[in-house]
Motif scaffolding. Sequence first.
Motif, short mmCIF file in Angstrom:
data_model
loop_
_atom_site.label_atom_id
_atom_site.label_comp_id
_atom_site.label_asym_id
_atom_site.label_seq_id
_atom_site.Cartn_x
_atom_site.Cartn_y
_atom_site.Cartn_z
N SER D 156 -19.28 89.94 38.98
CA SER D 156 -17.82 90.09 38.93
C SER D 156 -17.15 88.73 38.82
CB SER D 156 -17.35 90.82 40.19
OG SER D 156 -15.96 90.98 40.18
N ILE D 157 -16.02 88.70 38.16
CA ILE D 157 -15.26 87.46 38.00
C ILE D 157 -13.79 87.80 37.81
CG2 ILE D 157 -15.31 87.21 35.46
CD1 ILE D 157 -16.25 84.34 37.72
N SER D 158 -12.92 86.82 38.06
CA SER D 158 -11.51 87.04 37.77
C SER D 158 -11.11 86.27 36.51
CB SER D 158 -10.65 86.58 38.94
OG SER D 158 -10.52 85.19 38.92
N VAL D 159 -10.08 86.76 35.83
CA VAL D 159 -9.51 86.10 34.66
C VAL D 159 -8.00 86.16 34.83
CG1 VAL D 159 -9.51 86.00 32.12
CG2 VAL D 159 -11.40 87.13 33.31
N GLY D 160 -7.29 85.21 34.24
CA GLY D 160 -5.84 85.26 34.35
C GLY D 160 -5.17 84.80 33.07
N ILE D 161 -3.89 85.13 32.93
CA ILE D 161 -3.10 84.58 31.84
C ILE D 161 -2.06 83.65 32.46
CG2 ILE D 161 -1.69 85.06 29.80
CD1 ILE D 161 -2.83 87.85 29.70
N MET D 167 -7.44 82.20 31.08
CA MET D 167 -8.30 81.28 31.84
C MET D 167 -9.26 82.07 32.71
SD MET D 167 -5.69 78.37 33.22
CE MET D 167 -4.82 77.27 32.09
N LEU D 168 -10.49 81.58 32.77
CA LEU D 168 -11.55 82.23 33.53
C LEU D 168 -11.58 81.66 34.95
CD1 LEU D 168 -14.01 84.16 33.26
CD2 LEU D 168 -15.37 82.18 32.59
N ASP D 181 -3.10 88.94 36.06
CA ASP D 181 -4.47 88.60 36.44
C ASP D 181 -5.35 89.83 36.49
OD1 ASP D 181 -4.77 88.38 39.99
OD2 ASP D 181 -3.23 89.42 38.82
N PHE D 182 -6.64 89.58 36.35
CA PHE D 182 -7.64 90.61 36.07
C PHE D 182 -8.84 90.40 36.96
CE2 PHE D 182 -5.16 89.73 32.36
CZ PHE D 182 -4.92 90.96 31.78
N ASN D 183 -9.35 91.49 37.50
CA ASN D 183 -10.64 91.46 38.16
C ASN D 183 -11.57 92.36 37.38
OD1 ASN D 183 -10.07 89.83 40.59
ND2 ASN D 183 -8.52 91.41 40.87
N LEU D 184 -12.75 91.87 37.14
CA LEU D 184 -13.66 92.52 36.20
C LEU D 184 -15.02 92.63 36.85
CD1 LEU D 184 -13.52 93.43 33.24
CD2 LEU D 184 -14.12 91.10 32.59
N VAL D 185 -15.58 93.84 36.83
CA VAL D 185 -16.96 94.03 37.28
C VAL D 185 -17.74 94.58 36.10
CG1 VAL D 185 -18.46 95.10 39.00
CG2 VAL D 185 -16.07 94.63 39.57
N MET D 186 -18.87 93.95 35.74
CA MET D 186 -19.67 94.40 34.61
C MET D 186 -21.12 94.52 35.00
SD MET D 186 -18.43 92.34 31.22
CE MET D 186 -16.92 92.78 30.34
N ASP D 187 -21.87 95.25 34.19
CA ASP D 187 -23.31 95.28 34.40
C ASP D 187 -23.99 94.35 33.40
OD1 ASP D 187 -23.49 96.58 31.97
OD2 ASP D 187 -23.98 98.53 32.82
N ASN D 188 -25.31 94.31 33.44
CA ASN D 188 -26.05 93.35 32.61
C ASN D 188 -26.09 93.74 31.13
OD1 ASN D 188 -27.52 95.42 33.72
ND2 ASN D 188 -29.47 94.35 33.59
N ASN D 189 -25.51 94.88 30.77
CA ASN D 189 -25.33 95.21 29.36
C ASN D 189 -23.93 94.86 28.88
OD1 ASN D 189 -27.91 96.37 29.07
ND2 ASN D 189 -27.15 98.25 30.09
N GLY D 190 -23.13 94.30 29.74
CA GLY D 190 -21.77 93.99 29.35
C GLY D 190 -20.85 95.21 29.36
N GLU D 191 -21.34 96.32 29.93
CA GLU D 191 -20.46 97.48 30.07
C GLU D 191 -19.59 97.29 31.33
OE1 GLU D 191 -22.10 101.42 29.00
OE2 GLU D 191 -21.24 100.46 27.23
N ILE D 192 -18.44 97.96 31.30
CA ILE D 192 -17.45 97.71 32.36
C ILE D 192 -17.60 98.73 33.48
CG2 ILE D 192 -14.99 97.48 32.86
CD1 ILE D 192 -14.65 97.07 29.75
#
Lengths: 234, 234, 234, 234, 234, 234
Positions: D156-161, D167-168, D181-192
């Motif tokens: 997981s990582i955050s991103v913002g505008i 910006m990451l 701002d965005f919080n993002l959780v992904m798996d190892n296939n890049g699916e959300i």
Amino acid sequence: MRAQNRANNQIREAVIIPHYLDHMPGSVLIQLGKTKVICAVNIEDKVPPFLRNSNQGWLTAEYAMLPSSTPVRTQREYGVSRQGRSIEIQRLIGRSLRNAIDLSQCKERTIQIDCDVIQADGGTRTASITGAFVALSLALKAFQIPDSAIIRQIGSISVGIVKGEIMLDLDYNEDSGADADFNLVMDNNGEIIELQGTGEKKPFSSNELETVLSYGKKGIFELMELQKKALLAI
Amino acid sequence: MRAQNRANNQIREAVIIPHYLDHMPGSVLIQLGKTKVICAVNIEDKVPPFLRNSNQGWLTAEYAMLPSSTPVRTQREYGVSRQGRSIEIQRLIGRSLRNAIDLSQCKERTIQIDCDVIQADGGTRTASITGAFVALSLALKAFQIPDSAIIRQIGSISVGIVKGEIMLDLDYNEDSGADADFNLVMDNNGEIIELQGTGEKKPFSSNELETVLSYGKKGIFELMELQKKALLAI
Amino acid sequence: MRAQNRANNQIREAVIIPHYLDHMPGSVLIQLGKTKVICAVNIEDKVPPFLRNSNQGWLTAEYAMLPSSTPVRTQREYGVSRQGRSIEIQRLIGRSLRNAIDLSQCKERTIQIDCDVIQADGGTRTASITGAFVALSLALKAFQIPDSAIIRQIGSISVGIVKGEIMLDLDYNEDSGADADFNLVMDNNGEIIELQGTGEKKPFSSNELETVLSYGKKGIFELMELQKKALLAI
Amino acid sequence: MRAQNRANNQIREAVIIPHYLDHMPGSVLIQLGKTKVICAVNIEDKVPPFLRNSNQGWLTAEYAMLPSSTPVRTQREYGVSRQGRSIEIQRLIGRSLRNAIDLSQCKERTIQIDCDVIQADGGTRTASITGAFVALSLALKAFQIPDSAIIRQIGSISVGIVKGEIMLDLDYNEDSGADADFNLVMDNNGEIIELQGTGEKKPFSSNELETVLSYGKKGIFELMELQKKALLAI
Amino acid sequence: MRAQNRANNQIREAVIIPHYLDHMPGSVLIQLGKTKVICAVNIEDKVPPFLRNSNQGWLTAEYAMLPSSTPVRTQREYGVSRQGRSIEIQRLIGRSLRNAIDLSQCKERTIQIDCDVIQADGGTRTASITGAFVALSLALKAFQIPDSAIIRQIGSISVGIVKGEIMLDLDYNEDSGADADFNLVMDNNGEIIELQGTGEKKPFSSNELETVLSYGKKGIFELMELQKKALLAI
Amino acid sequence: MRAQNRANNQIREAVIIPHYLDHMPGSVLIQLGKTKVICAVNIEDKVPPFLRNSNQGWLTAEYAMLPSSTPVRTQREYGVSRQGRSIEIQRLIGRSLRNAIDLSQCKERTIQIDCDVIQADGGTRTASITGAFVALSLALKAFQIPDSAIIRQIGSISVGIVKGEIMLDLDYNEDSGADADFNLVMDNNGEIIELQGTGEKKPFSSNELETVLSYGKKGIFELMELQKKALLAI
């Protein structure tokens, strides 16, 4: 003379809409003037620990006001700030409805009554009791609990003494100016199930009490006609 | 095919009744299918301590469900047991509506939004936001706050992925079987104010996300027409 | 016949000991049979925010039972579990005593009444009111608030209907078998300040109510003699 | 240019220290720049009542900040004041990690995740998720739960505008100036697995969202390399 | 010289009234000067979950002050505001009394001690322990638990250092001026069960501690004579 | 012989890392064996209401354990369940540190001490006091409060009696088998600021107490050397 030319022993326009909610076995919307309360009854197949293996049901009630139901917004009652007023009222509702029902005919079930005030303009607790009686009857029917479990019809109304005049079914304006006010729960024989009289600003006499009781009886009997219609309307 | 022959990108029957309550400056009843929410807006002439002398208003929201609103009765949220779900939702409602308003044009006032769910059948949080926008506009008008304080129209809808199909405005049945679900808040330019997507049972791809956004936009634009009608109906 | 050959309209042995505590301006220990309550009155030079600059005093009451006061130990009422019963009772005590006093003669002070039940054997709430009246009078005197601030003497007693017989001042045993029970607060003219009647197991008639009121008046008038003695005993 | 010459799509210096605590079966200290979180996983041989006899495990998470972790001291969250923010975050952590695990392979056990922020400088919730994945894997190994119970690697990582620039991995300074701002959780296939985007100060477009997702994917994939190293380091 | 010509190593006038309450198996009123505490012991046939099937009893204590017990009224301890002081004291009382009893001779029963301060003038916690020992002995006798379950007689007293002088059994006035104060629990051999010394305003030396212990022992031995008399008086 | 060949009067390996946190004016990580505590001190320019306009500072402390700090996970202390143990400990920490400082030299500021246990292996409260003294000194320096505000150096250690042997600085294993245990706070003259001794399983004699005090003094003096080094290391 009261607002809208109401006589002192006259109730406000009253409506009971049965089956107001889709998810509950019994529910009504009851309106007395601008006062609007949703009464819902839910039945679950379990009882509190002290009633297990008693073959006896349980009935309990909750009462709350929507924050937007009152002229001055009411705070939600989270946490320890639960208002004494609400607790007092829901205890009264539960006690009154337990008088209408033979819980030994309900098996080990919990009957949960919820009275939620959508709009408040005086008399919310008595409207709750009158509406809850209908919702309760509907819910018992839905659960095929025998008719005999309802042992008496009950209804409720408020009465007040305003500047020496006894008045039936006070709205909020009248109530806030009353010297004494009364909540009355009766059965269909005119016997008293609950009587709460408070000389908020002035003590009252036994004579006044007599008139209060006769006004109340008149009002309750009129509401009982509405209850019957709502139950037939199914 | 969905219940009642609904197409995948079709919203449920929607109704917004303005001025639903007598005591609040702004209020609506919003219905989406069986989902019914009362949205009320109250305005008070005070702000929290940190805004005093800032000449800036404040907007806050609360969300709750009536116990009788759900198929299985929901416990009232007294005390510490306040459900995380409700808190999350009311934070979302507040954040979204703050995006619609220029609080510097509201003087030192607190705008309190109350969303109370009378009946729940999926999409209560998005219906709350859509309804609250109308109630907010009504309340500002009642307080003669200039129109320019509303800086954008906002609306909200849910979308889900059910067995690989993307579906707009899920009802409770659809929602409980969904692999992923989305809550979307947009403005009248189709720009995104809030996007929450959860792969509850299965992760989703960016391609799927694209379709979700286009379905959502269609639904929100339809609800915005209803919002406008309700505001004109005054 | 009742325990200890008590007649139906006879109160239990009653004692009021003034100045029971050293630290409070007004206090009594009141005993009715085995029921023992400490009533204490404290006066502070401040009022709640809504009364500031009103030149008006405030009176509030709290009621609690020691855990060891009841045959089955009572849990302390910490936190959210505060029992509805206690809240109901302390609201009744406060309301009743506010009827005895002219708060506009008390300046901006808060009068805090504490009724703590040391031992419970029926009638704790009515004993609290009767005792609190004496403690209140003592405290006013200690603060040199003029006698005219006491606008009426009040007293309180319980009455019950047990197997058809009306009985004054029930002890715990009698109370738990009662069909209906009543709490009555009167002034020294026999006018009613508070009347709470509950047909716990059976509705009651207006005729029964009449006898209840006359028994109650007799009991209260007897307690008022004791109140006067306690006040003279200073 | 960002502090320390960081490129817009570059994460901060990241460290994951496995086995940070002696008493728990799985634990790490994760650092992203100045942000430091202890993630610990405890496993107990019991499940909540609704899962008994289901042969199914349960996973739950808690998140809290030490009072001294923030520039302005944060109050401890006792009592009813539990902050909505923390509840929201721990619900997100739990939901995300439940996506990484097949609870039917865990028998009737409760997996308790604790994320405690020692120092906060932006991105504490996403760091918690990334760290908790490692702690979870360590704890499963310690309990000899088969590798196949981990069904996907998550990060997981955050991103913002910020002023129009995407910006990451925002630090606190950048985050407080961000428009969205965005919080993002992904798996190892890049699916959300989870996507939360908030136009705190300004709505955002689908185009911007696309870039946000690609930056986020880059950052999460880099963190996943660190996760693997930490797991091999045992 | 102290008030009422008390020598520095002299306790205040002490009284222990056994069987003070009618409903509890063991109870006393203990007075030390103006300090008055009701100590009550209740015994129930159940133990907390972790002791089930252990054939072992449990002992727990609660301590509270009546609001009217102190010169400045003490707030009731509802909700989260439970004072640390009371919790600390009731933990001390429980720990001390558990030292007096062999719980393996009490079967699976819970012994509940309640110490309620009616009037406070210093030394309420030590008076509680001294009184509770008698109430405990009475309750064991009432439940026909063998005498051997009492494994040692315990008593308690406070000591203080006031302007360099060591003084036994401080009243409130002395206590509030003390540089250091001590609470001491001993058995009938003069061995120490609990010793709490606090240099509230000034550190103290080991030499001073020695005198404190000898004064304390003298006081406790005198109170133990009173305990014995109260137990014989039955 | 103790684990790792420790002599009975020998402390565990001790480390104090100053400036452990970036955001607080004063902070340390203190380790005694496996016990690890973060002590942080925050200073704010305000005091509680009762100290306003007193030109006097205030010092208060909080203590908590991370849930993952103990072999069996500890529940977070939300709401009313706040453990008595933590409250007792934080009162002890506050009382002890107030003895080290002259608050009249601190202006109207609140000094907030937070002791958060990262890992617990016995002696967490005494380690908290020893570490907090350093964090406090660092924070005063950062706020340019004069050195003279520190009126004495204080340190703390635990001692126990295990099977008749007196042992310094017990770890968790030793502590759980101890007959009696002691927490000791001393100043740099060896005078006692706080002494708490509990004969958990067996009373103790004044002779034993003497040895306890001499062991404790030795341990505290060794820790004081570490405190000085940490303060010089700045």
